[in-house]
Design a protein around this motif. Structure first.
Motif, PDB file in Angstrom:
ATOM      1  N   ALA A  13       7.618  11.859 -11.661  1.00 15.98           N
ATOM      2  CA  ALA A  13       7.231  12.627 -12.740  1.00 15.98           C
ATOM      3  C   ALA A  13       8.245  11.907 -13.438  1.00 15.98           C
ATOM      4  CB  ALA A  13       8.273  14.118 -11.951  1.00 15.98           C
ATOM      5  N   GLU A  14       8.999  11.146 -13.365  1.00 18.48           N
ATOM      6  CA  GLU A  14       9.729  10.116 -14.303  1.00 18.48           C
ATOM      7  C   GLU A  14       9.329   8.611 -14.316  1.00 18.48           C
ATOM      8  OE1 GLU A  14      13.541  10.096 -12.290  1.00 18.48           O
ATOM      9  OE2 GLU A  14      13.954  11.417 -12.475  1.00 18.48           O
ATOM     10  N   GLY A  15       7.445   9.039 -14.447  1.00 16.08           N
ATOM     11  CA  GLY A  15       7.212   7.908 -14.559  1.00 16.08           C
ATOM     12  C   GLY A  15       6.696   6.886 -13.487  1.00 16.08           C
ATOM     13  N   ILE A  16       5.915   6.073 -13.996  1.00 11.73           N
ATOM     14  CA  ILE A  16       5.385   4.900 -12.990  1.00 11.73           C
ATOM     15  C   ILE A  16       6.759   4.663 -11.975  1.00 11.73           C
ATOM     16  CG2 ILE A  16       4.165   2.917 -11.806  1.00 11.73           C
ATOM     17  CD1 ILE A  16       2.954   5.279 -13.266  1.00 11.73           C
ATOM     18  N   GLN A  17       6.014   5.093 -10.576  1.00 12.22           N
ATOM     19  CA  GLN A  17       7.576   4.250  -9.463  1.00 12.22           C
ATOM     20  C   GLN A  17       7.504   3.202  -9.042  1.00 12.22           C
ATOM     21  OE1 GLN A  17      10.374   6.355 -10.067  1.00 12.22           O
ATOM     22  NE2 GLN A  17       9.604   7.677 -11.505  1.00 12.22           N
ATOM     23  N   THR A  18       8.069   2.855  -8.877  1.00 15.30           N
ATOM     24  CA  THR A  18       8.089   1.237  -7.618  1.00 15.30           C
ATOM     25  C   THR A  18       8.393   1.449  -6.995  1.00 15.30           C
ATOM     26  OG1 THR A  18      10.239   0.464  -8.718  1.00 15.30           O
ATOM     27  CG2 THR A  18       8.324  -0.269  -9.601  1.00 15.30           C
ATOM     28  N   ILE A  19       7.634   1.105  -5.396  1.00 13.59           N
ATOM     29  CA  ILE A  19       8.131   0.850  -4.113  1.00 13.59           C
ATOM     30  C   ILE A  19       7.791  -0.212  -3.429  1.00 13.59           C
ATOM     31  CG2 ILE A  19       7.221   2.528  -1.851  1.00 13.59           C
ATOM     32  CD1 ILE A  19       5.918   4.440  -3.293  1.00 13.59           C
ATOM     33  N   LEU A  20       9.795  -0.227  -3.145  1.00 11.32           N
ATOM     34  CA  LEU A  20       9.613  -2.210  -2.364  1.00 11.32           C
ATOM     35  C   LEU A  20       9.141  -1.192  -0.912  1.00 11.32           C
ATOM     36  CD1 LEU A  20      12.861  -3.939  -4.171  1.00 11.32           C
ATOM     37  CD2 LEU A  20      10.444  -4.027  -4.150  1.00 11.32           C
ATOM     38  N   PRO A  21       8.156  -2.330   0.060  1.00 15.38           N
ATOM     39  CA  PRO A  21       7.813  -1.988   1.627  1.00 15.38           C
ATOM     40  C   PRO A  21       9.153  -1.605   2.281  1.00 15.38           C
ATOM     41  CG  PRO A  21       6.380  -3.347   0.445  1.00 15.38           C
ATOM     42  CD  PRO A  21       6.896  -3.124  -0.512  1.00 15.38           C
ATOM     43  N   PRO A  22      10.020  -2.810   2.559  1.00 17.39           N
ATOM     44  CA  PRO A  22      10.968  -2.408   3.309  1.00 17.39           C
ATOM     45  C   PRO A  22      12.006  -1.417   3.210  1.00 17.39           C
ATOM     46  CG  PRO A  22      10.570  -5.135   2.636  1.00 17.39           C
ATOM     47  CD  PRO A  22      10.120  -3.240   2.207  1.00 17.39           C
ATOM     48  N   ASN A  23      11.964  -0.950   2.141  1.00 22.74           N
ATOM     49  CA  ASN A  23      13.003  -0.267   1.386  1.00 22.74           C
ATOM     50  C   ASN A  23      12.151   1.162   1.152  1.00 22.74           C
ATOM     51  OD1 ASN A  23      14.565  -2.125   1.406  1.00 22.74           O
ATOM     52  ND2 ASN A  23      14.561  -2.791  -0.315  1.00 22.74           N
ATOM     53  N   HIS A  24      11.478   1.545   1.607  1.00 19.33           N
ATOM     54  CA  HIS A  24      10.702   3.202   1.753  1.00 19.33           C
ATOM     55  C   HIS A  24      11.180   3.889   2.227  1.00 19.33           C
ATOM     56  CE1 HIS A  24       7.572   5.760   1.101  1.00 19.33           C
ATOM     57  NE2 HIS A  24       7.305   5.990   2.104  1.00 19.33           N
ATOM     58  N   VAL A  25      11.261   4.848   1.325  1.00 15.80           N
ATOM     59  CA  VAL A  25      13.282   5.623   1.958  1.00 15.80           C
ATOM     60  C   VAL A  25      12.443   7.117   3.755  1.00 15.80           C
ATOM     61  CG1 VAL A  25      12.132   7.529  -0.056  1.00 15.80           C
ATOM     62  CG2 VAL A  25      14.683   7.378   1.100  1.00 15.80           C
ATOM     63  N   ASP A  26      11.035   7.013   3.134  1.00 11.49           N
ATOM     64  CA  ASP A  26      10.702   7.753   5.054  1.00 11.49           C
ATOM     65  C   ASP A  26      10.588   7.124   5.726  1.00 11.49           C
ATOM     66  OD1 ASP A  26      10.430  10.124   2.786  1.00 11.49           O
ATOM     67  OD2 ASP A  26       8.659   9.590   2.356  1.00 11.49           O
ATOM     68  N   ASN A  27      10.639   5.476   6.231  1.00 10.29           N
ATOM     69  CA  ASN A  27      10.273   4.537   6.627  1.00 10.29           C
ATOM     70  C   ASN A  27       8.887   4.999   7.563  1.00 10.29           C
ATOM     71  OD1 ASN A  27      11.753   2.526   8.692  1.00 10.29           O
ATOM     72  ND2 ASN A  27      12.322   3.736   9.727  1.00 10.29           N
ATOM     73  N   THR A  28       8.248   5.459   6.706  1.00 11.81           N
ATOM     74  CA  THR A  28       6.797   6.040   7.552  1.00 11.81           C
ATOM     75  C   THR A  28       5.753   4.551   7.280  1.00 11.81           C
ATOM     76  OG1 THR A  28       6.272   6.517   5.512  1.00 11.81           O
ATOM     77  CG2 THR A  28       6.937   8.121   6.332  1.00 11.81           C
ATOM     78  N   LYS A  29       4.927   4.157   8.054  1.00 11.47           N
ATOM     79  CA  LYS A  29       4.219   3.316   7.913  1.00 11.47           C
ATOM     80  C   LYS A  29       2.910   3.291   6.712  1.00 11.47           C
ATOM     81  CE  LYS A  29       4.644   2.078  13.398  1.00 11.47           C
ATOM     82  NZ  LYS A  29       3.373   2.304  14.682  1.00 11.47           N
ATOM     83  N   ILE A  30       2.959   4.018   6.394  1.00  7.37           N
ATOM     84  CA  ILE A  30       1.859   4.161   5.000  1.00  7.37           C
ATOM     85  C   ILE A  30       2.589   5.015   4.198  1.00  7.37           C
ATOM     86  CG2 ILE A  30      -0.512   3.538   6.156  1.00  7.37           C
ATOM     87  CD1 ILE A  30      -0.465   6.603   6.911  1.00  7.37           C
ATOM     88  N   VAL A  31       1.957   4.404   2.417  1.00 10.31           N
ATOM     89  CA  VAL A  31       2.271   5.302   1.584  1.00 10.31           C
ATOM     90  C   VAL A  31       1.295   5.704   0.685  1.00 10.31           C
ATOM     91  CG1 VAL A  31       3.597   3.115   0.542  1.00 10.31           C
ATOM     92  CG2 VAL A  31       4.270   5.233  -0.304  1.00 10.31           C
ATOM     93  N   GLU A  32       1.371   6.470   0.226  1.00 12.28           N
ATOM     94  CA  GLU A  32       0.025   7.313  -0.622  1.00 12.28           C
ATOM     95  C   GLU A  32       0.801   6.328  -2.115  1.00 12.28           C
ATOM     96  OE1 GLU A  32      -2.510  10.469  -2.468  1.00 12.28           O
ATOM     97  OE2 GLU A  32      -0.674  11.007  -1.564  1.00 12.28           O
ATOM     98  N   VAL A  33      -0.350   5.787  -2.732  1.00 12.87           N
ATOM     99  CA  VAL A  33      -0.156   4.399  -4.174  1.00 12.87           C
ATOM    100  C   VAL A  33      -1.116   4.872  -4.761  1.00 12.87           C
ATOM    101  CG1 VAL A  33       1.249   2.720  -2.658  1.00 12.87           C
ATOM    102  CG2 VAL A  33      -1.372   2.593  -3.070  1.00 12.87           C
ATOM    103  N   ASP A  34      -1.063   4.083  -5.893  1.00 16.60           N
ATOM    104  CA  ASP A  34      -1.876   4.268  -7.081  1.00 16.60           C
ATOM    105  C   ASP A  34      -2.930   3.150  -7.467  1.00 16.60           C
ATOM    106  OD1 ASP A  34      -1.056   6.853  -7.515  1.00 16.60           O
ATOM    107  OD2 ASP A  34       0.030   5.986 -10.177  1.00 16.60           O
ATOM    108  N   VAL A  35      -2.613   1.925  -7.023  1.00 18.61           N
ATOM    109  CA  VAL A  35      -3.021   1.107  -6.831  1.00 18.61           C
ATOM    110  C   VAL A  35      -2.982   0.173  -6.128  1.00 18.61           C
ATOM    111  CG1 VAL A  35      -3.341   1.066  -9.316  1.00 18.61           C
ATOM    112  CG2 VAL A  35      -1.869  -0.550  -8.785  1.00 18.61           C
ATOM    113  N   LEU A  36      -3.927  -1.096  -5.433  1.00 19.53           N
ATOM    114  CA  LEU A  36      -3.959  -1.854  -4.357  1.00 19.53           C
ATOM    115  C   LEU A  36      -4.762  -3.274  -5.387  1.00 19.53           C
ATOM    116  CD1 LEU A  36      -5.087   0.161  -1.778  1.00 19.53           C
ATOM    117  CD2 LEU A  36      -2.776  -0.945  -2.140  1.00 19.53           C
ATOM    118  N   ILE A  37      -4.631  -4.323  -4.292  1.00 14.15           N
ATOM    119  CA  ILE A  37      -5.380  -5.698  -4.900  1.00 14.15           C
ATOM    120  C   ILE A  37      -6.356  -5.485  -4.336  1.00 14.15           C
ATOM    121  CG2 ILE A  37      -2.500  -6.134  -6.051  1.00 14.15           C
ATOM    122  CD1 ILE A  37      -3.210  -8.643  -4.286  1.00 14.15           C
TER     123      ILE A  37
END
Length: 310
Positions: free
Chosen positions: A146-170
């Motif tokens: 809702a507030e634009g493009i959010q950044t998610i740093l892997p070690p600090n992912h707030v939900d502590n899950t093993k996967i997170v939905e993203v918009d792009v991958l390399i």
């Protein structure tokens, strides 16, 4: 690597590595690691891979192209070979990645978990850090909110899950469902190099597929010619003047696509403007960098694609 699977019900996995005048030791190490993780291994040679000892990797198929047709073309060639040989999933790699020994196993398990939960996932990619830096600094994932493009740093992912939905991958380490590639999601070879993976991701999501980043699977990678400069919460990569051309041209080309959101266009164009200025301060050969960035802007505005021509 073996083409015989102990579990005949298990999906067949292929890996496609694209090489272009590589650091031979780095690429050889990558192939050696992948050789034990997949049932099929393909090296698509855009040029300069003749020094590799492919005899040490029985079963590795060397797809040698007659010239450099770019990343997208090479990936499509690898996918064609993998699909023709029955692969259900294809892992794609740049030539300078350093995957852990359990990378494919981890990503496949997460793919299958999402499939069992009826989630239409096209691809999963690992978390990345620059393998040349002494301190492990992660590159973020990105997700529009809702507030634009959010950044998610892997070690600090707030939900502590093993996967997170993203918009792009390399490209490197991305494990892709072959059916998604068959669903008109061939790579755009007109991009040639930069944003080939990003454009594919935007198109995949536009067709209703979802993408995920793994916080469990982590991989070292060299995303540019030297470790990045970090300013304004952005990573500024060291590239040759020619890569600057492709980066600037392709940013403008991708921002013209109807399936790229306004929020992403704003982020990409803002980042492009910052990179134009910053590159003139921290890069060597500033005049050639400036010239090629300007040429890239002109080409992007005039819808030029494919390989650079003078």
């Amino acid at each position: 690597m073996t083409n015989e699977q102990s579990d005949l019900s298990a999906p067949l996995i292929a890996a496609v590595v694209v090489g272009f005048f590589p650091e031979v030791d780095v690429l050889q190490a990558l192939l050696n690691k992948l050789h034990t993780q997949v049932q099929q291994l393909y090296l698509v040679d855009n040029g300069g891979c003749d020094a590799l000892d492919l005899n040490a990797l029985p079963g590795c198929q060397h797809i040698k192209l007659d010239k450099n047709y770019g990343l997208g073309y090479a990936l499509n060639k690898g996918f064609e070979a993998a699909h023709n040989n029955g692969a259900s999933y294809v892992a794609t790699f740049d030539q300078d990645s350093a995957p852990p020994g359990n990378l494919i196993e981890t990503l496949l398990a997460q793919h299958l978990l999402l499939k069992n939960n009826q989630i239409n996932c096209a691809a999963i990619g690992p978390s990345f850090f620059d393998r040349r830096e002494t301190k492990k600094v992660y590159f973020p994932f990105y997700k529009e909110g809702a507030e634009g493009i959010q950044t998610i740093l892997p070690p600090n992912h707030v939900d502590n899950t093993k996967i997170v939905e993203v918009d792009v991958l390399i490209t490197s380490g991305m494990l892709i469902k072959t059916d998604a590639w068959l669903d008109t999601l061939r790579y755009d070879d007109g991009m040639f190099v930069d944003y080939t993976d990003t454009e594919w991701c935007f198109r995949a999501r536009d067709k209703g597929y979802r993408l995920f980043g793994s916080t469990e699977a982590q991989m070292g990678h060299a995303l540019s010619d030297a470790p990045p400069v970090r300013l304004f919460k952005l990573n500024f990569f060291h590239y040759s003047a020619l890569r600057r051309y492709y980066y600037f041209r392709n940013t403008l080309l991708i921002c013209k696509k109807p399936y790229v959101s306004a929020a992403w266009k704003k982020r990409l164009l803002t980042g492009l403007a910052l990179r134009f200025v910053v590159s003139l301060f921290y890069e060597n050969k500033r005049w050639s960098q400036f010239t090629m960035m300007c040429k890239g802007i002109w080409a992007g505005l005039h819808n030029k694609n494919g390989a650079y021509s003078r």
